[in-house]
Write an enzyme that holds these catalytic residues in place. Structure first.
Site, PDB file in Angstrom:
ATOM      1  N   SER A   1     -27.328   5.860 -19.150  1.00  0.00           N
ATOM      2  CA  SER A   1     -28.395   4.881 -18.995  1.00  0.00           C
ATOM      3  C   SER A   1     -29.528   5.574 -18.248  1.00  0.00           C
ATOM      4  CB  SER A   1     -27.883   3.678 -18.210  1.00  0.00           C
ATOM      5  OG  SER A   1     -28.878   2.682 -18.176  1.00  0.00           O
ATOM      6  N   GLU A   2     -30.720   5.601 -18.851  1.00  0.00           N
ATOM      7  CA  GLU A   2     -31.739   6.535 -18.370  1.00  0.00           C
ATOM      8  C   GLU A   2     -32.319   6.201 -16.995  1.00  0.00           C
ATOM      9  OE1 GLU A   2     -31.942   4.891 -21.264  1.00  0.00           O
ATOM     10  OE2 GLU A   2     -33.970   4.139 -21.656  1.00  0.00           O
ATOM     11  N   ASN A   3     -32.003   5.015 -16.466  1.00  0.00           N
ATOM     12  CA  ASN A   3     -32.441   4.757 -15.091  1.00  0.00           C
ATOM     13  C   ASN A   3     -31.609   5.534 -14.071  1.00  0.00           C
ATOM     14  OD1 ASN A   3     -30.486   2.911 -16.110  1.00  0.00           O
ATOM     15  ND2 ASN A   3     -30.715   1.668 -14.288  1.00  0.00           N
TER      16      ASN A   3
END
Lengths: 233, 218
Positions: free
Chosen positions: B46-48
């Protein structure tokens, strides 16, 4: 304040020196890891014509969106506008200038800014509107655009724990942009849930060393959840 | 019959391999996580700032500090790791993610993708999508084949501002599985019960149709 002690007592002191027209970098992704109380303090100060750099601009009436409501933001540098009607509306109507910046490019602009690197080449955005007018260079048969890094007059950061020297630990995905923001502020102001004595944090587990931190304050946080998704227990 | 959202996700899940690190975009791509074959392990990025994303939490497990890129509350699987957004995009831009699945408004025969704004109408922002399409080699686009008004989303040339140029090679729509190469769409599979004629009619870009187009199998 003395020596390496970065702790300040009240939010009124936290953003001392912030003036109209300055650039503020804010950590946070969605409503997660947002320096809520420092944003409120920016609102209270009533400073205007700000350039704000953050992944998104809050949502509806949360986070940085309060600064949109008060029309304190002149220019926003962000990767995401969705789920924020006021932001989208002000952008479409040209009330604020928006520099839409890919999320990874934004993270790298801050990382590089804090590390004294003025610009870098990236493939992200080549041949898109983001690449318009930017220097293009080819490396190993691939085209890259030159992106300039960002530093801010102020960086506002949310961490989980700190010691009084400003060594920081973040929690879960509330880390997001906060470590890069912390490095990229000329004045970096951090709010945390807990402040401990130097030596109480394990040096192996510190995410942001205190050298980047100028002011530190303990706050209480609402920690809003945007999308409350659950499964049956 | 065109594919349901779940069926679309099931078809995409067939492209997974054991040991893949996978980034799933918002919407239909997120559903792919529900259809990972039982004998396979994949790690969701998840790119966060999370590698090893687990299912949604129970009511008791909800934690405001733990969300995915769609801002949904999630959990972590054993072996998960947490990191900053700069580290996260180093993984993405450095080509370390094995498969990226994302949605789009339009895709064209050159492999161009448009997904982040409709001028004058809608501005979502690109979020991490521009980085994902620039950094990944293996990308699957999932979307409906045509708009609600019956306008094809598979074009000769994208009309909307691009998210990335010449980067898409695979598209799964509610009607078909197609690949992109040599400036053409290549029809590889059709959704069960969907005719080749229907796909041809709703594909605006140049489409190569082989003599036999197998139905997708689930």
């Amino acid at each position: 304040m003395s020596g390496f002690n970065k702790v300040i007592d009240c939010y009124e002191e936290a953003l001392s020196g912030l003036e109209d027209g300055m650039t503020i970098i804010a950590g946070g992704f969605g409503a997660c890891g947002v320096p809520e109380n420092l944003i409120t303090e920016v609102k209270n100060l009533g400073v205007r014509d700000l350039t704000v750099v953050s992944n998104n601009c809050g949502s509806d009436d949360l986070g940085l969106a309060v600064l949109l409501e008060e029309k304190q933001i002149k220019k926003m540098v962000a990767s995401y506008v969705g789920e924020n009607r006021l932001f989208e509306q002000q952008m479409m109507e040209g009330e604020i200038e928006v520099e839409l910046t890919p999320q990874g490019t934004l993270a790298e602009k801050l990382r590089a800014g804090g590390a004294g690197i003025p610009a870098f080449y990236t493939a992200t955005g080549y041949n898109t509107l983001v690449g318009n007018g930017k220097d293009v260079r080819e490396f190993n048969d691939r085209k890259y655009i030159l992106e300039e890094s960002i530093i801010g007059d102020f960086a506002i950061v949310k961490a989980w724990k700190a010691d009084t020297y400003g060594n920081l630990v973040y929690r879960h995905t509330a880390r997001n942009f906060n470590p890069m923001a912390a490095t990229a502020g000329i004045v970096t102001v951090v709010e945390v849930e807990e402040i401990v004595e130097p030596g109480d944090l394990n040096p192996n587990e510190i995410h942001t060393p205190g050298i980047y931190v100028d002011r530190l304050i303990k706050g209480t946080f609402k920690k809003h959840i945007e999308q409350r998704t659950v499964r049956e227990g | 019959m065109s594919l349901s959202r779940d069926q679309l996700a099931m078809r995409v899940a067939q492209e997974l391999s054991d040991g893949y690190y996978v980034n799933l975009g918002i919407g239909i791509p997120t559903l792919v996580a529900n259809f990972v074959p039982k004998n396979m392990k994949v790690m969701l990025q998840s790119e966060n700032g999370l590698l090893g994303m687990g299912p949604f939490p129970t009511e008791d497990e909800i934690d405001a500090d733990l969300i995915n890129a769609g801002k949904q509350t999630v959990t972590m699987v054993p072996g998960a790791s947490l990191f900053s957004s700069a580290d996260s995009f180093a993984m993405i831009r450095g080509g370390h993610v094995d498969l990226t699945v994302l949605g789009a408004f339009e895709v064209d025969v050159q492999g161009n993708i448009a997904s982040y704004m409709i001028p004058g109408k809608l501005i979502k922002g690109m979020g991490g999508a521009m980085d994902l399409v620039a950094g990944a080699d293996n990308i699957i686009v999932t979307m409906t084949h045509a708009s609600k008004h019956g306008e094809s989303k598979l074009l000769q040339k994208c009309n909307l501002p691009l998210t990335g140029a010449e980067c898409i090679k695979k598209v799964v729509t509610d009607l078909a599985y197609l690949e992109i190469s040599e400036g053409k769409f290549w029809l590889k599979e059709r959704a069960p019960g969907v005719s080749v004629d229907e796909i041809v009619k709703l594909t605006a870009g140049e489409l190569v149709v082989p003599e036999v187009v197998p139905e997708m199998e689930f």
